[in-house]
Design a protein around this motif. Sequence first.
Motif, short mmCIF file in Angstrom:
data_model
loop_
_atom_site.label_atom_id
_atom_site.label_comp_id
_atom_site.label_asym_id
_atom_site.label_seq_id
_atom_site.Cartn_x
_atom_site.Cartn_y
_atom_site.Cartn_z
N PRO B 161 0.78 -1.24 0.00
CA PRO B 161 0.00 0.00 0.00
C PRO B 161 0.81 1.30 0.00
N TRP B 162 1.92 1.38 0.75
CA TRP B 162 2.59 2.69 0.85
C TRP B 162 3.96 2.70 0.19
N ARG B 163 4.24 1.63 -0.57
CA ARG B 163 5.55 1.52 -1.20
C ARG B 163 5.36 1.42 -2.69
N ARG B 164 6.21 2.10 -3.44
CA ARG B 164 6.23 1.95 -4.88
C ARG B 164 6.81 0.59 -5.25
N GLY B 165 6.39 0.09 -6.40
CA GLY B 165 6.98 -1.15 -6.90
C GLY B 165 6.42 -2.37 -6.21
N GLN B 166 6.79 -3.50 -6.74
CA GLN B 166 6.28 -4.77 -6.24
C GLN B 166 7.43 -5.65 -5.75
N VAL B 167 7.10 -6.59 -4.89
CA VAL B 167 8.09 -7.58 -4.43
C VAL B 167 7.44 -8.95 -4.48
N GLN B 168 8.24 -9.99 -4.32
CA GLN B 168 7.68 -11.34 -4.30
C GLN B 168 7.26 -11.72 -2.88
N PHE B 169 6.10 -12.33 -2.79
CA PHE B 169 5.61 -12.92 -1.55
C PHE B 169 5.59 -14.44 -1.72
#
Lengths: 248, 248
Positions: B161-169
Amino acid sequence: MAISIYPITGLGEIGEGVRLGEAIAGALARNNLTVLKGDIIVVTSKAVSKAEGRLVRLDGVKPSPKAVKLARRLNKDPRIVELILKESRRVLRVERGIIITRTKHGIVCANSGVDQSNVPEGYAALLPKDPDRSAEKIAEQIEARTGVKPAVIITDTYGRPWRRGQVQFAIGVYGLNPILDYRGKPDTYGRVLKVTEIAVADELASAAELVMGKTKMCPAALIRGYGYEVGFVGAKYLIRPLKEDLFK
Amino acid sequence: MAISIYPITGLGEIGEGVRLGEAIAGALARNNLTVLKGDIIVVTSKAVSKAEGRLVRLDGVKPSPKAVKLARRLNKDPRIVELILKESRRVLRVERGIIITRTKHGIVCANSGVDQSNVPEGYAALLPKDPDRSAEKIAEQIEARTGVKPAVIITDTYGRPWRRGQVQFAIGVYGLNPILDYRGKPDTYGRVLKVTEIAVADELASAAELVMGKTKMCPAALIRGYGYEVGFVGAKYLIRPLKEDLFK
């Protein structure tokens, strides 16, 4: 090519005024590690806060009436609540003993990053004032000692709204592009990817945590073999602009 | 001890019915990699979805009136919206072309994980039905081929929600404890840590992404040297219980 992540042990206790980049260069040498071009050094914000004198003696903190009231409601130390409010730009949620704030840096996190773990009794650690600049200074100090300027990431441990547990985020970045932008590039079927921006600095921060741990006195790591894009926008670029926030 | 992350290349296109564990064991051998005790195999959910026949031909999808209406508002393909709604348990937010849902697995993410990147034209990929069970099957197939049963993590790429970009979960986990619980353990000052639970499966997923990338035809990685805790609660344990959700 494989990526390797090395713990940097033997840094010892970080006192105020320690030049962290020099200390890391020394610890690397004692670990028989040489900094190579393209290496990334990851350091916890706690180590940076200690080196930069961001430990606050709680005895010297005078809580405001607002902090006293909130502390009573949450069953927290009013001096800690005072620090949390002082470090915040806005309070987003108050629940279950946690104050979710947007810090002065713009980071949304629990308790404005004010933390008492791994600090001496009677003290609390505040986040570094300008973590991107802290990362740059560490890179410069390592270069002065070793002749090689690594990329540097400063990390902190944060929760996520719908996920249990915490992970490391990058709150300071020097020398690498924190976001890898795939927009406009073709996927394996030649279809143009529309929305994929990967927050690689956050992924590198999480990867480093795997060797650093919480109780192991290892506040730094070296990541080798990740071919990063050079960039200087800093970790502040990872903060989602307010106008794009769906969960205010 | 250092951690190493190896890309597993040469898996080729994954067709329906492919036994992914066997394919990975074969690719590892071709990469001159042997699975060792304690290794972790990380696989993207896209590869698992393809192997498990979770690609849907859009021509066969009949959108409901609700999906048609929502699709018009968001300027999306109504058939995609139909799949998103079908895969969801609840819609949390609808904005800027994105439908944030809680999936039937309980995961909060954009578009119920329904995705058209890296799938053939005219198709969309749904998430695996039971990613923890998928991870277990992959581990079993690798053991049958190599004699060693690795831990397995299945990943997907999500925003925050408050971070740009995506990461792997991590959305599927077999053989390792997805959360490392430091509560009750002393920090370096002997103070007992109160709230620190680290979502190591998510950190391992993010670490693996660094070698997998989005456009490189590399949907799997091997992580070596991370001393995980053995555990069998699965990735579903990473889902924050609804009653603890501050951002419904």
